[in-house]
Write an enzyme that holds these catalytic residues in place. Structure first.
Site, PDB file in Angstrom:
ATOM      1  N   ASN A  39      38.583  41.174  45.117  1.00 47.86           N
ATOM      2  CA  ASN A  39      38.369  41.624  43.712  1.00 47.86           C
ATOM      3  C   ASN A  39      36.920  41.948  43.766  1.00 47.86           C
ATOM      4  O   ASN A  39      36.110  41.487  44.326  1.00 47.86           O
ATOM      5  CB  ASN A  39      38.757  40.328  42.875  1.00 47.86           C
ATOM      6  CG  ASN A  39      38.125  39.301  43.017  1.00 47.86           C
ATOM      7  OD1 ASN A  39      37.961  38.764  44.158  1.00 47.86           O
ATOM      8  ND2 ASN A  39      37.955  38.265  42.179  1.00 47.86           N
ATOM      9  N   GLU A  41      34.201  42.840  40.832  1.00 53.59           N
ATOM     10  CA  GLU A  41      34.084  43.006  39.338  1.00 53.59           C
ATOM     11  C   GLU A  41      32.863  43.995  38.851  1.00 53.59           C
ATOM     12  O   GLU A  41      32.213  44.514  39.911  1.00 53.59           O
ATOM     13  CB  GLU A  41      33.799  41.416  38.999  1.00 53.59           C
ATOM     14  CG  GLU A  41      34.801  40.651  39.243  1.00 53.59           C
ATOM     15  CD  GLU A  41      34.562  39.136  38.945  1.00 53.59           C
ATOM     16  OE1 GLU A  41      33.346  38.770  38.571  1.00 53.59           O
ATOM     17  OE2 GLU A  41      35.399  38.345  38.687  1.00 53.59           O
ATOM     18  N   CYS A  50      41.322  43.698  40.841  1.00 50.17           N
ATOM     19  CA  CYS A  50      42.060  42.662  41.661  1.00 50.17           C
ATOM     20  C   CYS A  50      41.953  42.874  42.795  1.00 50.17           C
ATOM     21  O   CYS A  50      41.947  44.045  43.286  1.00 50.17           O
ATOM     22  CB  CYS A  50      43.289  42.488  40.839  1.00 50.17           C
ATOM     23  SG  CYS A  50      43.241  41.637  39.190  1.00 50.17           S
ATOM     24  N   GLU A  52      44.592  42.204  44.702  1.00 51.15           N
ATOM     25  CA  GLU A  52      45.808  43.202  45.107  1.00 51.15           C
ATOM     26  C   GLU A  52      45.844  44.573  44.827  1.00 51.15           C
ATOM     27  O   GLU A  52      46.409  45.405  45.690  1.00 51.15           O
ATOM     28  CB  GLU A  52      46.871  42.521  44.290  1.00 51.15           C
ATOM     29  CG  GLU A  52      47.304  41.108  44.554  1.00 51.15           C
ATOM     30  CD  GLU A  52      46.361  40.147  43.610  1.00 51.15           C
ATOM     31  OE1 GLU A  52      45.360  40.733  43.196  1.00 51.15           O
ATOM     32  OE2 GLU A  52      46.921  39.191  43.304  1.00 51.15           O
ATOM     33  N   CYS A  83      48.033  38.526  38.451  1.00 46.89           N
ATOM     34  CA  CYS A  83      48.205  38.941  37.112  1.00 46.89           C
ATOM     35  C   CYS A  83      49.539  39.989  36.832  1.00 46.89           C
ATOM     36  O   CYS A  83      49.895  40.512  37.825  1.00 46.89           O
ATOM     37  CB  CYS A  83      47.061  39.667  36.728  1.00 46.89           C
ATOM     38  SG  CYS A  83      46.893  41.432  37.248  1.00 46.89           S
ATOM     39  N   CYS A  86      49.051  43.608  38.413  1.00 52.58           N
ATOM     40  CA  CYS A  86      49.230  43.305  40.002  1.00 52.58           C
ATOM     41  C   CYS A  86      50.527  43.361  40.244  1.00 52.58           C
ATOM     42  O   CYS A  86      51.250  43.972  41.411  1.00 52.58           O
ATOM     43  CB  CYS A  86      48.372  42.486  40.443  1.00 52.58           C
ATOM     44  SG  CYS A  86      46.496  43.147  40.579  1.00 52.58           S
TER      45      CYS A  86
HETATM   46  N1  THU Z   1      41.988  37.995  40.287  1.00 51.94           N
HETATM   47  C1  THU Z   1      42.322  38.992  41.409  1.00 51.94           C
HETATM   48  O1  THU Z   1      41.827  39.607  41.999  1.00 51.94           O
HETATM   49  N2  THU Z   1      43.755  38.653  41.596  1.00 51.94           N
HETATM   50  C2  THU Z   1      44.847  37.714  40.835  1.00 51.94           C
HETATM   51  O2  THU Z   1      45.942  37.441  41.569  1.00 51.94           O
HETATM   52  C3  THU Z   1      44.180  37.098  39.741  1.00 51.94           C
HETATM   53  C4  THU Z   1      42.963  37.506  39.330  1.00 51.94           C
HETATM   54  C5  THU Z   1      40.611  38.295  39.957  1.00 51.94           C
HETATM   55  C6  THU Z   1      40.135  39.181  38.762  1.00 51.94           C
HETATM   56  C7  THU Z   1      38.835  38.720  38.435  1.00 51.94           C
HETATM   57  O3  THU Z   1      37.995  39.457  39.179  1.00 51.94           O
HETATM   58  C8  THU Z   1      38.896  37.161  38.963  1.00 51.94           C
HETATM   59  O4  THU Z   1      40.448  36.986  39.563  1.00 51.94           O
HETATM   60  C9  THU Z   1      39.002  36.341  37.599  1.00 51.94           C
HETATM   61  O5  THU Z   1      40.145  36.883  36.843  1.00 51.94           O
END
Ligand code: THU
Length: 130
Positions: A39, A41, A50, A52, A83, A86
């Site tokens: 991920n 941000e 994310c 994925e 999520c 994804c």
């Molecule tokens: N996140 C992912 O990268 N994958 C997931 O399956 C769930 C959430 C990340 C998004 C964000 O950077 C952090 O986790 C918190 O939500």
């Protein structure tokens, strides 16, 4: 090295100054190649991506379009749940019975499938009349 090991390794590179929640994802494509993502941000929060989604982008950029297996890992009390967005992204390149392994950094594992994660996937069949 297992697919989960690849996800665990790339998770370390996650850029998460806002959530401090690192996620790693690894996809094995039908070619046999493993593609990874973490991920990333952004200060404008909705612009973050994310793990994925990063792995899928890397896979497509490398020329693969078929996901055979997925592994996702995070430092969560229970295996991280991809999520909704994804799940739809994974469904684009995988099949309903494509194996998905969800893990925690302390070793808990759940095995599921893309179809179990997104039972009522939106697909081209819904656009049959357009
Ligand atoms: N996140 C992912 O990268 N994958 C997931 O399956 C769930 C959430 C990340 C998004 C964000 O950077 C952090 O986790 C918190 O939500």
């Amino acid at each position: 090295m297992s697919l989960m090991d690849d996800a665990r390794a790339v998770r370390e590179r996650a850029y998460v100054p806002y959530s401090n929640f690192k996620v790693g994802a690894a996809l094995r494509a039908s070619s046999g190649t493993v593609h990874v993502g973490c991920n990333v941000e952004n200060v404008a929060y909705p612009e973050g991506t994310c793990a994925e989604a990063g792995a899928i982008a890397a896979m497509v950029a490398a020329g693969d379009l078929d996901i055979q297996e997925v592994a996702v890992i995070a430092d969560s009390p229970t295996p991280v749940s991809p999520c909704g967005g994804c799940r739809q992204k994974l469904a684009e390149f995988g099949k309903a019975d494509t194996k998905v392994v969800l893990g925690t950094t302390d070793g808990l594992l759940i095995e599921t499938t893309i179809g179990e994660l997104l039972p009522s996937v939106f697909s081209t069949e819904h656009m049959a009349r357009s």
